[in-house]
Motif scaffolding. Structure first.
Motif, mmCIF file in Angstrom:
data_model
loop_
_atom_site.group_PDB
_atom_site.id
_atom_site.type_symbol
_atom_site.label_atom_id
_atom_site.label_comp_id
_atom_site.label_asym_id
_atom_site.label_seq_id
_atom_site.Cartn_x
_atom_site.Cartn_y
_atom_site.Cartn_z
ATOM 1 N N ALA A 154 -2.070 7.195 -11.515
ATOM 2 C CA ALA A 154 -2.870 7.248 -10.283
ATOM 3 C C ALA A 154 -3.845 6.085 -10.182
ATOM 4 N N TYR A 155 -3.943 5.259 -11.249
ATOM 5 C CA TYR A 155 -4.902 4.157 -11.249
ATOM 6 C C TYR A 155 -4.209 2.837 -10.912
ATOM 7 N N SER A 156 -5.023 1.868 -10.450
ATOM 8 C CA SER A 156 -4.503 0.518 -10.207
ATOM 9 C C SER A 156 -4.521 -0.258 -11.518
ATOM 10 N N ILE A 157 -3.760 -1.324 -11.555
ATOM 11 C CA ILE A 157 -3.700 -2.136 -12.771
ATOM 12 C C ILE A 157 -5.046 -2.806 -13.040
ATOM 13 N N VAL A 158 -5.796 -3.109 -11.980
ATOM 14 C CA VAL A 158 -7.123 -3.728 -12.165
ATOM 15 C C VAL A 158 -8.070 -2.740 -12.831
ATOM 16 N N ASP A 159 -8.037 -1.474 -12.412
ATOM 17 C CA ASP A 159 -8.899 -0.468 -13.043
ATOM 18 C C ASP A 159 -8.577 -0.329 -14.528
ATOM 19 N N LEU A 160 -7.286 -0.336 -14.850
ATOM 20 C CA LEU A 160 -6.908 -0.163 -16.251
ATOM 21 C C LEU A 160 -7.389 -1.315 -17.110
ATOM 22 N N PHE A 161 -7.372 -2.533 -16.569
ATOM 23 C CA PHE A 161 -7.747 -3.688 -17.374
ATOM 24 C C PHE A 161 -9.242 -3.979 -17.322
ATOM 25 N N GLN A 162 -9.921 -3.551 -16.256
ATOM 26 C CA GLN A 162 -11.334 -3.916 -16.130
ATOM 27 C C GLN A 162 -12.276 -2.740 -16.362
ATOM 28 N N ASN A 163 -11.811 -1.515 -16.165
ATOM 29 C CA ASN A 163 -12.708 -0.353 -16.270
ATOM 30 C C ASN A 163 -12.130 0.684 -17.230
ATOM 31 N N ASP A 165 -13.263 2.051 -19.991
ATOM 32 C CA ASP A 165 -14.161 3.145 -20.397
ATOM 33 C C ASP A 165 -14.251 4.201 -19.295
ATOM 34 N N MET A 166 -14.349 3.730 -18.042
ATOM 35 C CA MET A 166 -14.427 4.674 -16.921
ATOM 36 C C MET A 166 -13.128 5.494 -16.823
ATOM 37 N N VAL A 167 -11.987 4.821 -16.985
ATOM 38 C CA VAL A 167 -10.699 5.522 -16.909
ATOM 39 C C VAL A 167 -10.592 6.543 -18.039
ATOM 40 N N SER A 168 -11.044 6.171 -19.255
ATOM 41 C CA SER A 168 -11.007 7.105 -20.391
ATOM 42 C C SER A 168 -11.774 8.381 -20.068
ATOM 43 N N THR A 169 -12.966 8.219 -19.508
ATOM 44 C CA THR A 169 -13.802 9.378 -19.190
ATOM 45 C C THR A 169 -13.154 10.252 -18.119
ATOM 46 N N GLN A 170 -12.627 9.610 -17.079
ATOM 47 C CA GLN A 170 -12.043 10.391 -15.981
ATOM 48 C C GLN A 170 -10.759 11.104 -16.414
ATOM 49 N N VAL A 171 -9.954 10.429 -17.227
ATOM 50 C CA VAL A 171 -8.719 11.069 -17.700
ATOM 51 C C VAL A 171 -9.044 12.239 -18.621
ATOM 52 N N LYS A 172 -10.084 12.083 -19.433
ATOM 53 C CA LYS A 172 -10.494 13.180 -20.319
ATOM 54 C C LYS A 172 -10.836 14.423 -19.499
ATOM 55 N N VAL A 173 -11.599 14.236 -18.429
ATOM 56 C CA VAL A 173 -11.982 15.376 -17.578
ATOM 57 C C VAL A 173 -10.740 16.072 -17.015
ATOM 58 N N LEU A 184 -7.053 25.102 -26.688
ATOM 59 C CA LEU A 184 -7.621 23.947 -27.367
ATOM 60 C C LEU A 184 -8.784 23.377 -26.557
ATOM 61 N N GLU A 185 -9.710 22.745 -27.259
ATOM 62 C CA GLU A 185 -10.794 22.020 -26.610
ATOM 63 C C GLU A 185 -10.589 20.529 -26.840
ATOM 64 N N LEU A 186 -10.463 19.774 -25.759
ATOM 65 C CA LEU A 186 -10.342 18.318 -25.866
ATOM 66 C C LEU A 186 -11.752 17.745 -25.947
ATOM 67 N N VAL A 187 -12.136 17.266 -27.118
ATOM 68 C CA VAL A 187 -13.518 16.826 -27.342
ATOM 69 C C VAL A 187 -13.767 15.458 -26.721
ATOM 70 N N ASP A 188 -12.873 14.517 -26.938
ATOM 71 C CA ASP A 188 -13.093 13.163 -26.400
ATOM 72 C C ASP A 188 -11.764 12.413 -26.349
ATOM 73 N N VAL A 189 -11.744 11.381 -25.513
ATOM 74 C CA VAL A 189 -10.566 10.524 -25.350
ATOM 75 C C VAL A 189 -11.024 9.081 -25.291
ATOM 76 N N LYS A 190 -10.332 8.225 -25.988
ATOM 77 C CA LYS A 190 -10.647 6.792 -25.926
ATOM 78 C C LYS A 190 -9.346 5.999 -25.789
ATOM 79 N N ILE A 191 -9.231 5.266 -24.693
ATOM 80 C CA ILE A 191 -8.097 4.352 -24.524
ATOM 81 C C ILE A 191 -8.508 3.030 -25.173
ATOM 82 N N CYS A 291 -10.634 -12.384 -19.750
ATOM 83 C CA CYS A 291 -11.476 -11.243 -20.140
ATOM 84 C C CYS A 291 -12.103 -10.552 -18.938
ATOM 85 N N GLY A 292 -11.993 -11.167 -17.735
ATOM 86 C CA GLY A 292 -12.478 -10.522 -16.533
ATOM 87 C C GLY A 292 -13.971 -10.650 -16.290
ATOM 88 N N LYS A 293 -14.688 -11.451 -17.091
ATOM 89 C CA LYS A 293 -16.128 -11.566 -16.912
ATOM 90 C C LYS A 293 -16.460 -12.803 -16.060
#
Length: 333
Positions: A154-163, A165-173, A184-191, A291-293
């Motif tokens: 559901a995400y764009s390629i730009v979101d995956l490469f630039q955001n 941490d944000m994607v990790s948090t949203q996917v975890k939710v 089970l309890e999903l405690v945390d997710v890190k891409i 690096c996108g900066k």
């Protein structure tokens, strides 16, 4: 001799353990350590659950099983499964497609623990006939990967490469509820990383430079047309580069509404509003394609990742290995 039922020296990654002897005697000693529970099953159904402590198995603490065996004090058959309530770490990786159908590979780590042992045993262990830790771990990893593939698409390629941490948090939710259905309890997710093909890396380069995915797709179309023209027997050399500026041309902007005549009344025929002095153009910020900066305009190297920034003679950033600038068509030395 008193029968002792105990999970001895469980490994750090072991989630469950099945007591091998299914004949249980009344008066047996059940030892349940901290962060463990013991689940009594028979014929695929859960009857009694005991938490940490040393338990002497009696008709009082196993009332449902005692009722099942008809109140007999003879040894009875039951499956005892120990479940660890500790937190576990799992690694994952897979392939999926983004919203623009860009192929991406991803990998990372997640943390989880058993929150509801009865539901976990019902849905995973008993429901899937998995009585071994390695089988349970494989099932959970596959279940997690399936969810990641679905939600990342559901995400764009730009979101995956630039955001990331944000994607990790949203996917975890989004995955929390999926895990809750298994007990089970999903405690945390890190891409930890994503990757794509060379073709899509080039597109990502230009999307990050221009901030306009539609224009980049238009540029891809222009390149394909140029390539097809180049294959034509009658096409002259360089035809593609000649036609590209036309294909890349932006649609005309709508005309600005006329300004009212300042002198009052009807303006004389042929009157033209005096041109306003042009505002100084804001210096356009450039983005490192690696690096996108943000980088200083005209920079030759990225101050963050150290990558060399390739440019055409007119100063436009070009992808590594390019022979012509896709912006102005200038030949890159």
């Amino acid at each position: 001799m008193v029968q002792v039922i105990e999970w001895v020296n469980p490994g750090e990654d072991e989630i469950i353990w099945r007591y091998p002897n299914e004949v249980i005697k009344w008066g047996a000693q059940l030892i349940v350590h901290e962060y463990e529970v013991a689940v009594f099953m028979r014929d695929g159904k859960i009857y009694d659950v005991l938490g940490p402590g040393r338990h002497t198995l009696t008709t009082q603490n196993l009332p449902l099983l005692y009722k099942l065996v008809g109140g007999s004090n003879s040894p009875f058959k039951a499956t005892v499964i120990f479940v660890s309530m500790k937190q576990f770490q799992g690694r994952y990786g897979g392939e999926t497609q983004t919203r623009e159908l860009a192929p991406v590979k991803y990998y990372g780590v997640y943390w989880f623990k058993v929150a509801d042992p009865v539901l976990f045993i019902t849905e995973v262990v008993g429901g899937q006939s998995l009585y071994d830790t390695s089988d349970v771990t494989k099932f959970i990893r596959a279940y997690f990967n399936e969810g990641m593939m679905k939600h990342l698409s559901a995400y764009s390629i730009v979101d995956l490469f630039q955001n990331l941490d944000m994607v990790s948090t949203q996917v975890k939710v989004k995955l929390i509820e999926d895990f809750r259905r298994l007990g089970l309890e999903l405690v945390d997710v890190k891409i930890e990383g994503v990757n794509t093909t060379d073709e899509w890396r080039q597109r990502l380069f230009w999307i990050m430079q221009t901030g306009n995915a539609q224009a980049v797709m238009q540029m891809d179309t222009a390149k394909q047309v140029a390539a097809e023209l180049g294959k034509s027997e009658g096409a002259a050399m360089g035809t593609g580069m000649v036609i590209m500026p036309q294909l890349l041309q932006q649609p005309a902007q709508p005309a600005q509404p006329a300004q009212p005549y300042a002198g009052g009344g009807v303006p004389p025929a042929g009157y033209q509003q005096p041109a306003q002095p042009a505002a100084p153009a804001a210096q356009q910020q450039e983005i490192c394609p690696y690096c996108g900066k943000p980088i200083p305009p005209g920079a030759r190297f990225c101050p963050y990742c150290g990558h060399e920034i390739k440019r055409c003679p007119n100063g436009h950033i070009v992808p590594e290995g390019a022979k012509f600038c896709p912006v102005c068509g200038a030949k890159v030395e």
